[in-house]
Write a protein that holds these residues in place. Structure first.
Motif, PDB file in Angstrom:
ATOM      1  N   PRO A   2       0.778  -1.340  -0.217  1.00 21.98           N
ATOM      2  CA  PRO A   2       0.089  -0.234   0.037  1.00 21.98           C
ATOM      3  C   PRO A   2       0.792   1.418   0.059  1.00 21.98           C
ATOM      4  CG  PRO A   2      -0.655  -1.462   1.728  1.00 21.98           C
ATOM      5  CD  PRO A   2       0.618  -2.181   1.301  1.00 21.98           C
ATOM      6  N   ALA A   3       0.261   2.107  -0.614  1.00 19.04           N
ATOM      7  CA  ALA A   3       1.004   3.599  -0.435  1.00 19.04           C
ATOM      8  C   ALA A   3       0.968   4.129   0.866  1.00 19.04           C
ATOM      9  CB  ALA A   3       0.335   4.654  -1.459  1.00 19.04           C
ATOM     10  N   GLU A   4       1.942   5.039   1.146  1.00 18.63           N
ATOM     11  CA  GLU A   4       2.167   5.682   2.589  1.00 18.63           C
ATOM     12  C   GLU A   4       2.057   6.982   2.018  1.00 18.63           C
ATOM     13  OE1 GLU A   4       5.366   4.471   5.008  1.00 18.63           O
ATOM     14  OE2 GLU A   4       5.018   2.391   4.595  1.00 18.63           O
ATOM     15  N   MET A   5       1.389   7.942   3.026  1.00 17.85           N
ATOM     16  CA  MET A   5       1.239   9.414   2.847  1.00 17.85           C
ATOM     17  C   MET A   5       0.760   9.987   4.206  1.00 17.85           C
ATOM     18  SD  MET A   5      -1.159  11.080   0.244  1.00 17.85           S
ATOM     19  CE  MET A   5      -0.290  10.733  -1.333  1.00 17.85           C
ATOM     20  N   THR A   6       1.339  11.096   4.484  1.00 16.93           N
ATOM     21  CA  THR A   6       0.921  11.708   5.766  1.00 16.93           C
ATOM     22  C   THR A   6      -0.503  12.103   5.795  1.00 16.93           C
ATOM     23  OG1 THR A   6       1.661  13.824   4.964  1.00 16.93           O
ATOM     24  CG2 THR A   6       3.270  12.558   6.274  1.00 16.93           C
ATOM     25  N   ARG A   7      -0.968  12.412   6.748  1.00 15.89           N
ATOM     26  CA  ARG A   7      -2.454  12.873   6.894  1.00 15.89           C
ATOM     27  C   ARG A   7      -2.604  14.283   6.023  1.00 15.89           C
ATOM     28  NH1 ARG A   7      -7.011  11.347   9.445  1.00 15.89           N
ATOM     29  NH2 ARG A   7      -8.754  12.918   9.647  1.00 15.89           N
ATOM     30  N   GLN A   8      -1.546  15.087   6.448  1.00 13.60           N
ATOM     31  CA  GLN A   8      -1.530  16.405   5.958  1.00 13.60           C
ATOM     32  C   GLN A   8      -1.419  16.387   4.306  1.00 13.60           C
ATOM     33  OE1 GLN A   8       1.862  18.931   7.156  1.00 13.60           O
ATOM     34  NE2 GLN A   8       0.999  20.488   5.854  1.00 13.60           N
ATOM     35  N   ARG A   9      -0.726  15.708   3.741  1.00 14.88           N
ATOM     36  CA  ARG A   9      -0.866  15.498   2.344  1.00 14.88           C
ATOM     37  C   ARG A   9      -1.811  15.090   1.761  1.00 14.88           C
ATOM     38  NH1 ARG A   9      -0.078  17.331  -2.217  1.00 14.88           N
ATOM     39  NH2 ARG A   9       0.519  15.817  -4.102  1.00 14.88           N
ATOM     40  N   PHE A  10      -2.533  13.956   2.417  1.00 18.66           N
ATOM     41  CA  PHE A  10      -3.646  13.564   2.026  1.00 18.66           C
ATOM     42  C   PHE A  10      -4.819  14.554   1.964  1.00 18.66           C
ATOM     43  CE2 PHE A  10      -7.721  11.111   1.960  1.00 18.66           C
ATOM     44  CZ  PHE A  10      -7.505  10.163   1.242  1.00 18.66           C
ATOM     45  N   GLU A  11      -5.006  15.433   2.921  1.00 16.37           N
ATOM     46  CA  GLU A  11      -5.978  16.466   3.155  1.00 16.37           C
ATOM     47  C   GLU A  11      -5.622  17.557   2.111  1.00 16.37           C
ATOM     48  OE1 GLU A  11      -5.839  17.561   7.239  1.00 16.37           O
ATOM     49  OE2 GLU A  11      -6.735  15.770   7.670  1.00 16.37           O
ATOM     50  N   GLU A  16      -7.241  19.579  -3.337  1.00 12.17           N
ATOM     51  CA  GLU A  16      -7.034  19.579  -4.783  1.00 12.17           C
ATOM     52  C   GLU A  16      -8.147  19.231  -5.517  1.00 12.17           C
ATOM     53  OE1 GLU A  16      -2.994  18.215  -5.305  1.00 12.17           O
ATOM     54  OE2 GLU A  16      -2.071  19.579  -4.024  1.00 12.17           O
ATOM     55  N   ALA A  17      -8.604  17.938  -4.970  1.00 17.90           N
ATOM     56  CA  ALA A  17      -9.800  17.421  -5.777  1.00 17.90           C
ATOM     57  C   ALA A  17     -11.039  18.318  -5.699  1.00 17.90           C
ATOM     58  CB  ALA A  17     -10.007  15.896  -5.323  1.00 17.90           C
ATOM     59  N   LEU A  18     -11.181  18.893  -4.676  1.00 19.40           N
ATOM     60  CA  LEU A  18     -12.391  19.847  -4.476  1.00 19.40           C
ATOM     61  C   LEU A  18     -12.207  20.985  -5.669  1.00 19.40           C
ATOM     62  CD1 LEU A  18     -12.874  19.963  -0.731  1.00 19.40           C
ATOM     63  CD2 LEU A  18     -14.509  19.158  -2.462  1.00 19.40           C
ATOM     64  N   ASP A  19     -10.854  21.268  -5.702  1.00 18.12           N
ATOM     65  CA  ASP A  19     -10.647  22.487  -6.686  1.00 18.12           C
ATOM     66  C   ASP A  19     -11.073  22.110  -8.063  1.00 18.12           C
ATOM     67  OD1 ASP A  19      -9.891  24.187  -4.747  1.00 18.12           O
ATOM     68  OD2 ASP A  19      -7.859  23.565  -5.140  1.00 18.12           O
ATOM     69  N   GLU A  37     -11.364  10.935   7.574  1.00 23.94           N
ATOM     70  CA  GLU A  37     -11.231  10.155   8.281  1.00 23.94           C
ATOM     71  C   GLU A  37     -10.367   8.944   7.893  1.00 23.94           C
ATOM     72  OE1 GLU A  37     -14.911   9.154  10.412  1.00 23.94           O
ATOM     73  OE2 GLU A  37     -15.423  11.378  10.530  1.00 23.94           O
ATOM     74  N   ASP A  38      -9.701   8.372   8.720  1.00 24.23           N
ATOM     75  CA  ASP A  38      -9.119   7.079   8.406  1.00 24.23           C
ATOM     76  C   ASP A  38      -9.673   5.937   8.002  1.00 24.23           C
ATOM     77  OD1 ASP A  38      -6.654   8.254   9.417  1.00 24.23           O
ATOM     78  OD2 ASP A  38      -6.712   7.325  11.270  1.00 24.23           O
ATOM     79  N   ARG A  39     -10.783   5.488   8.634  1.00 24.59           N
ATOM     80  CA  ARG A  39     -11.764   4.258   7.990  1.00 24.59           C
ATOM     81  C   ARG A  39     -13.048   4.434   8.582  1.00 24.59           C
ATOM     82  NH1 ARG A  39      -8.963   0.481   5.671  1.00 24.59           N
ATOM     83  NH2 ARG A  39      -6.553   0.182   6.188  1.00 24.59           N
ATOM     84  N   ASP A  86      -1.190   7.207  -8.020  1.00 27.57           N
ATOM     85  CA  ASP A  86      -2.503   6.289  -7.713  1.00 27.57           C
ATOM     86  C   ASP A  86      -3.428   7.207  -6.722  1.00 27.57           C
ATOM     87  OD1 ASP A  86      -1.325   4.447  -9.475  1.00 27.57           O
ATOM     88  OD2 ASP A  86      -0.889   3.113  -7.802  1.00 27.57           O
ATOM     89  N   VAL A  87      -2.652   7.741  -5.620  1.00 30.34           N
ATOM     90  CA  VAL A  87      -3.625   8.350  -4.589  1.00 30.34           C
ATOM     91  C   VAL A  87      -4.272   9.455  -5.196  1.00 30.34           C
ATOM     92  CG1 VAL A  87      -3.493   9.431  -2.363  1.00 30.34           C
ATOM     93  CG2 VAL A  87      -2.189   7.142  -2.756  1.00 30.34           C
TER      94      VAL A  87
END
Length: 116
Positions: A2-11, A16-19, A37-39, A86-87
């Motif tokens: 699985p990919a790894e990413m900080t919560r900050q980067r994910f947010e 960006e997707a909302l944009d 949220e996580d899950r 991918d993320v």
């Protein structure tokens, strides 16, 4: 793996997707909040969830209600992705998919449009 990413980067990716939402649709969004949220506690593989009253179902009685909620589940998305690219793609698809529910678009139509 699985990919790894900080919560900050994910947010940031969710923002960006909302944009990506066309301005006329973004302006029409009403009483909705987007959360990360996580899950999902009962469906750990769920990528996103819309909870609320779609704009197409609101009547003149609509008022005084809590905001609709679009929840994007970070760990579930990371589980199915292998790279940051991918993320980025999956977050965009999931955000658009869940926001579409706010506009009253159902899963069948979203799949037909390629946002399933």
């Amino acid at each position: 793996m699985p990919a790894e990413m900080t919560r900050q980067r994910f947010e940031e990716l969710v923002g960006e997707a909302l944009d990506l939402i066309p301005p006329e649709f973004a302006a029409a969004m009403n009483n909705v909040v987007v959360l990360v949220e996580d899950r999902h506690p009962e469906e750990p593989g769920l990528l996103g969830l819309y909870q609320g009253i779609a704009l197409t179902r609101r009547t003149s009685d609509y008022g005084g209600v809590l905001p609709d909620r679009v929840t994007i589940y970070r760990e579930a998305i990371l589980d199915i992705c292998h790279t940051e690219d991918d993320v980025v793609e999956e977050v965009a698809i999931t955000v658009i998919h869940e926001i579409a529910h706010h506009f009253g678009i159902d899963d069948a139509k979203l799949h037909e449009l390629g946002w399933g």
